[in-house]
Design a protein around this motif. Sequence first.
Motif, PDB file in Angstrom:
ATOM      1  N   VAL A  12      29.273 -16.290 -19.571  1.00 24.13           N
ATOM      2  CA  VAL A  12      28.844 -15.560 -20.585  1.00 24.13           C
ATOM      3  C   VAL A  12      29.666 -16.624 -21.427  1.00 24.13           C
ATOM      4  O   VAL A  12      31.194 -15.811 -22.405  1.00 24.13           O
ATOM      5  CB  VAL A  12      28.167 -14.690 -21.416  1.00 24.13           C
ATOM      6  N   HIS A  13      29.413 -17.694 -22.311  1.00 19.52           N
ATOM      7  CA  HIS A  13      30.575 -17.941 -23.406  1.00 19.52           C
ATOM      8  C   HIS A  13      30.410 -18.757 -24.417  1.00 19.52           C
ATOM      9  O   HIS A  13      29.104 -19.950 -24.408  1.00 19.52           O
ATOM     10  CB  HIS A  13      31.684 -19.302 -22.877  1.00 19.52           C
ATOM     11  N   GLU A  16      26.442 -19.530 -24.951  1.00 19.46           N
ATOM     12  CA  GLU A  16      25.926 -20.381 -23.135  1.00 19.46           C
ATOM     13  C   GLU A  16      25.719 -19.242 -22.226  1.00 19.46           C
ATOM     14  O   GLU A  16      27.097 -18.594 -22.244  1.00 19.46           O
ATOM     15  CB  GLU A  16      26.285 -21.663 -22.980  1.00 19.46           C
ATOM     16  N   VAL A  17      25.585 -19.070 -20.520  1.00 21.44           N
ATOM     17  CA  VAL A  17      25.465 -18.551 -19.414  1.00 21.44           C
ATOM     18  C   VAL A  17      26.068 -19.906 -18.397  1.00 21.44           C
ATOM     19  O   VAL A  17      24.470 -20.241 -18.689  1.00 21.44           O
ATOM     20  CB  VAL A  17      24.548 -17.966 -19.289  1.00 21.44           C
ATOM     21  N   VAL A  73      19.741 -14.009 -17.949  1.00 21.29           N
ATOM     22  CA  VAL A  73      19.882 -15.142 -18.290  1.00 21.29           C
ATOM     23  C   VAL A  73      19.722 -14.966 -20.081  1.00 21.29           C
ATOM     24  O   VAL A  73      20.973 -15.225 -20.444  1.00 21.29           O
ATOM     25  CB  VAL A  73      20.215 -16.455 -17.868  1.00 21.29           C
ATOM     26  N   LEU A  76      21.144 -12.802 -21.716  1.00 17.32           N
ATOM     27  CA  LEU A  76      23.383 -12.714 -22.367  1.00 17.32           C
ATOM     28  C   LEU A  76      23.131 -14.426 -22.882  1.00 17.32           C
ATOM     29  O   LEU A  76      24.871 -15.198 -23.620  1.00 17.32           O
ATOM     30  CB  LEU A  76      23.568 -13.282 -21.488  1.00 17.32           C
ATOM     31  N   THR A  77      22.070 -15.008 -23.607  1.00 11.94           N
ATOM     32  CA  THR A  77      22.066 -16.464 -24.266  1.00 11.94           C
ATOM     33  C   THR A  77      21.978 -16.272 -25.847  1.00 11.94           C
ATOM     34  O   THR A  77      21.403 -15.544 -26.581  1.00 11.94           O
ATOM     35  CB  THR A  77      21.325 -17.578 -23.650  1.00 11.94           C
ATOM     36  N   VAL A  87      28.232  -7.547 -24.064  1.00 13.92           N
ATOM     37  CA  VAL A  87      27.533  -7.623 -22.766  1.00 13.92           C
ATOM     38  C   VAL A  87      26.551  -7.014 -22.335  1.00 13.92           C
ATOM     39  O   VAL A  87      25.568  -7.275 -21.674  1.00 13.92           O
ATOM     40  CB  VAL A  87      28.486  -8.850 -22.030  1.00 13.92           C
TER      41      VAL A  87
END
Length: 132
Positions: A12-13, A16-17, A73, A76-77, A87
Amino acid sequence: MANRGHPAPLMVHEGEVTVLEPREPSLPLGLGDLAGPDVPVDEFAWPPGATLVLFTDGIIEARDRSGVFFDPVPPLTGPLPPDPGAVLDAMLAALSRHTEELEDDAAALAVTHVPVGSAGRAPSAAPQAGGL
């Protein structure tokens, strides 16, 4: 990274995942001797501020009332702080909304890459206990 049968980890950054799929599948722990001594290892960049999320199949095999499996996903997006607790909280809250009760054991771990010298802290992982 060596993946021995668990779901692919997520990175996760910056909203975006990325699913960190192994190039070559490997047998689960306990069955590895059937494939020989070599374990495939993949390398992935882990940028500062990125959070690595690892979890067992109990998370993705959780179903809703219609029988639809949980997908970690989407929750976490989007904007999340680069904090392992935040998170995990986002993923577990979505999991709780998705299913009334887990039918399998489940575990999750999140670790955020914090560069040395950032706010005077060394790279760390925040241990989190959750109601899995």
